[in-house]
Enzyme design. Structure first.
Site, mmCIF file in Angstrom:
data_model
loop_
_atom_site.group_PDB
_atom_site.id
_atom_site.type_symbol
_atom_site.label_atom_id
_atom_site.label_comp_id
_atom_site.label_asym_id
_atom_site.label_seq_id
_atom_site.Cartn_x
_atom_site.Cartn_y
_atom_site.Cartn_z
ATOM 1 N N ARG A 264 0.839 -1.207 0.000
ATOM 2 C CA ARG A 264 0.000 0.000 0.000
ATOM 3 C C ARG A 264 0.867 1.247 0.000
ATOM 4 N NH1 ARG A 264 1.139 2.436 4.497
ATOM 5 N NH2 ARG A 264 1.497 1.261 6.414
ATOM 6 N N GLY A 265 0.259 2.365 -0.340
ATOM 7 C CA GLY A 265 0.971 3.628 -0.254
ATOM 8 C C GLY A 265 1.142 4.057 1.200
ATOM 9 N N GLY A 266 2.049 4.998 1.435
ATOM 10 C CA GLY A 266 2.245 5.536 2.782
ATOM 11 C C GLY A 266 3.496 5.012 3.456
ATOM 12 N N GLN A 267 3.589 5.301 4.755
ATOM 13 C CA GLN A 267 4.788 4.968 5.513
ATOM 14 C C GLN A 267 4.443 3.955 6.602
ATOM 15 O OE1 GLN A 267 7.213 8.510 6.263
ATOM 16 N NE2 GLN A 267 6.226 9.562 4.573
ATOM 17 N N TYR A 268 4.980 4.126 7.808
ATOM 18 C CA TYR A 268 4.662 3.187 8.891
ATOM 19 C C TYR A 268 3.341 3.548 9.559
ATOM 20 C CZ TYR A 268 9.325 1.081 8.851
ATOM 21 O OH TYR A 268 10.462 0.404 8.495
ATOM 22 N N THR A 269 2.581 2.535 9.905
ATOM 23 C CA THR A 269 1.401 2.760 10.720
ATOM 24 C C THR A 269 1.231 1.599 11.682
ATOM 25 O OG1 THR A 269 -0.916 3.490 10.690
ATOM 26 C CG2 THR A 269 -0.327 1.650 9.244
ATOM 27 N N ALA B 86 -6.225 6.729 9.363
ATOM 28 C CA ALA B 86 -5.150 6.590 8.389
ATOM 29 C C ALA B 86 -5.707 5.991 7.101
ATOM 30 C CB ALA B 86 -4.038 5.701 8.939
ATOM 31 N N GLY C 260 -6.738 -0.080 2.630
ATOM 32 C CA GLY C 260 -7.821 0.857 2.890
ATOM 33 C C GLY C 260 -7.590 1.822 4.026
ATOM 34 N N CYS D 179 3.204 7.493 10.100
ATOM 35 C CA CYS D 179 3.102 8.096 8.766
ATOM 36 C C CYS D 179 4.214 9.108 8.502
ATOM 37 C CB CYS D 179 1.733 8.735 8.559
ATOM 38 S SG CYS D 179 0.368 7.558 8.717
#
Length: 236
Positions: free
Chosen positions: A88-93, A168, A181, A199
């Site tokens: 998925r897109g984005g950074q750490y969550t 998020a 999602g 993020c």
């Protein structure tokens, strides 16, 4: 597992609206690898015309996920919880108990092949859902997700108002069908965010519905998600 089966034997398949996605709620905690495997199968089934779109509501055990833009320095406590790289897109969550994860497997071939517009719809859906509980969720340029202004907290060192993240967003597309999602904090252990820079954003914090003083249950949130979904994703 057949790609059209429910994720677990005790999942609940809600009656979908005519022509709309299946709504699936899985009680308990669902492992992240198992969730990704099921989503992969469902996306394949949607593309092949063997299954309808789906919205899948789950909770995960405590874990961190790394998006395609994750920076190693933002994983500040790598031994704290399992870490799962994800496409998925984005950074750490962070995901964990008390957080509603909303996996959306929607066909953008039917809904317009516009990624930016799709993300904006997801954001509007989250904002509309929070409004059901009297909260004003907001988006900010350069900060993915939905934010709550916190005038009750001390401002940041530069004098700007503190804002806390409550939801998020991170998606992936395969031949214009989405998966992964959203995640909305109902009552997770907010201390578990301490092992990452959420993020990649420093300075601002993380909050939840219960942290904001709202006695909201997971079932309450699920009902609000279903009510507001139609407003933002109905196919004309």
């Amino acid at each position: 597992m057949n790609d059209a089966d429910l994720p677990t034997p005790d999942s609940v398949l809600l009656s979908p609206a005519a022509g709309g996605p299946d709504w699936i709620v899985t009680p308990g905690l669902t492992g992240h690898p198992q969730a990704v495997a099921w989503m992969e199968g469902r996306v394949a089934a949607i593309l092949a015309g063997r299954a309808p779109e789906a919205v899948w509501l789950v909770e995960h055990p405590p874990l961190y996920t790394a998006g395609t833009s994750a920076r190693p320095a933002d994983l500040t406590d790598p031994g704290r919880f399992p870490v799962f790289p994800t496409g998925r897109g984005g950074q750490y969550t962070y995901h964990g108990p008390g957080q509603r994860v909303v996996y959306v497997m929607l066909d953008l071939n039917r809904r317009g092949r516009d990624v930016r517009a799709f993300v904006e719809r997801l954001e509007s859906w989250m904002i509309g859902t929070l409004a059901e509980f009297g909260l004003r969720g907001e988006i900010r340029p350069g900060r993915v997700g939905v934010w709550i202004a916190r005038p009750d907290k001390p401002p940041l060192p530069d004098g700007t108002m503190r804002e806390d993240k409550i939801a998020a967003i991170g998606i992936k597309l395969r031949r214009w069908v989405s998966f992964h999602g959203l995640a909305i904090n109902v009552e997770p252990d907010l201390g578990h965010y301490g092992g990452i820079v959420p993020c990649g954003i420093s300075g601002h914090g993380v909050t939840s519905l219960v942290d904001l003083g709202l006695p909201v249950t997971m079932a309450d949130l699920d009902a609000a998600l279903a009510t507001t979904f139609v407003r933002h994703f109905a196919i004309e």
